[in-house]
Design an enzyme around this catalytic site. Structure first.
Site, short mmCIF file in Angstrom:
data_model
loop_
_atom_site.label_atom_id
_atom_site.label_comp_id
_atom_site.label_asym_id
_atom_site.label_seq_id
_atom_site.Cartn_x
_atom_site.Cartn_y
_atom_site.Cartn_z
N ASP A 87 20.94 9.04 9.48
CA ASP A 87 20.00 9.83 8.70
C ASP A 87 20.80 10.53 7.60
O ASP A 87 22.02 10.63 7.66
CB ASP A 87 19.29 10.86 9.58
N ASN A 145 13.56 2.72 10.00
CA ASN A 145 12.48 3.69 9.97
C ASN A 145 12.59 4.69 8.82
O ASN A 145 11.62 5.38 8.52
CB ASN A 145 12.46 4.43 11.31
N TYR A 166 4.03 5.00 -2.67
CA TYR A 166 4.23 4.90 -1.23
C TYR A 166 3.52 3.66 -0.68
O TYR A 166 4.11 2.87 0.07
CB TYR A 166 3.70 6.16 -0.55
N LYS A 186 5.09 0.25 1.16
CA LYS A 186 4.76 -0.12 2.54
C LYS A 186 4.06 -1.47 2.62
O LYS A 186 4.24 -2.20 3.60
CB LYS A 186 3.90 0.99 3.17
N ILE A 205 0.68 10.72 12.05
CA ILE A 205 1.50 11.04 13.21
C ILE A 205 2.05 12.46 13.10
O ILE A 205 2.30 12.95 11.99
CB ILE A 205 2.68 10.04 13.34
N THR A 227 4.56 14.54 12.61
CA THR A 227 5.95 14.49 12.12
C THR A 227 6.13 15.50 11.00
O THR A 227 5.16 15.95 10.38
CB THR A 227 6.29 13.09 11.58
#
Length: 251
Positions: free
Chosen positions: A40, A93, A159, A163, A192, A194
């Site tokens: 990360d 991810n 975005y 994707k 989600i 997050t």
């Protein structure tokens, strides 16, 4: 119920591991016996995760890495193989959301930022992961796309484009490597719980909940479990899949 022995002797590499879905996946891989390399940009959060996995008896390598920097990606995967000897599972991810804007209002540097991290970063990771998997004759790659990868999102052209492209990249790679003992799949999360969702909603999570037909946000662990299934022997006949896990949001 999961089988705690599924990944004993396996090596997993997870990007975007410091929070959210990546963090949940790294913990799940370690819990089920995998040696885990976590990467990360956030060094402090990565170190906290490394310490947590080690406290629970896991074997882990933490590598600070910005997937938008090809040299850092190559180094991260090389260090993983140097430390653990192989690479069995790769979960790509790492990703970022865009600043909401209509297409004519998107600045080119913002467009480039989203595509560099979300799409080019995924490609760069795959390039080096797959080279290692070809050399050893096996492996599984799972990429994070999104429900936004199969529908439009107002204000989210950059975005959504990134994707959508990840799904095409995933399916093409699945065909390239199917005969080489390597599987490539994608997960498409919806809304989600997050830090990204907190940023996207400006802290008003109810806005995201209202979009979900099931009436709640998904949990990072629910996406992680799908990733582990795809990487396990039970997912052995699955390649080129783009699996939607979004509570009905994209229907």
């Amino acid at each position: 119920m999961t089988n705690a022995q599924r990944f004993i002797g396996k090596v997993a590499f997870v990007t975007g591991a410091a929070s959210g879905i990546g963090r949940a996946a790294a913990i799940a891989f370690a819990r089920e016996g995998a040696k885990v390399a976590i990467s990360d940009r956030s060094e402090d959060a990565l170190e906290q995760l490394r310490a947590e996995i080690e406290r629970n008896g896991g074997e882990v390598l933490a590598v600070t890495c910005d997937v938008a920097e090809p040299g850092q990606v190559e180094t991260a995967i090389a260090r993983t193989v140097e430390r653990f000897g192989r690479l069995d599972c790769a979960f790509n991810n790492a990703g970022v959301e865009n600043k909401a804007a209509s297409v004519h209002e998107i600045h080119m540097d913002e467009w480039d930022r989203i595509l560099d991290i979300n799409l080019r970063g995924t490609f760069t990771c795959m390039k080096h992961e797959l080279a290692q998997m070809v050399a050893q004759g096996s492996g599984v790659v799972v990429n994070t796309s999104s429900g936004a990868g199969i529908r439009g999102v107002a204000g989210g052209a950059a975005y959504s484009a990134s994707k959508h492209a990840i799904i095409g990249l995933t399916r093409s790679a699945a065909l390239d490597y199917a005969a080489k003992g390597i599987r490539v799949n994608a997960v498409l999360p919806g809304n989600i719980e997050t830090p990204m969702m907190d940023r996207f909603t400006g802290g008003d999570i109810q806005k995201a909940i209202d979009l979900e037909p099931v009436g709640r946000l998904g949990k990072p662990e629910e996406i992680a479990e799908a990733v582990l299934w795809m990487c396990s022997d039970l997912g052995g006949f699955v390649t080129g899949a783009a699996t939607v896990i979004d509570g009905g949001w994209s229907l």
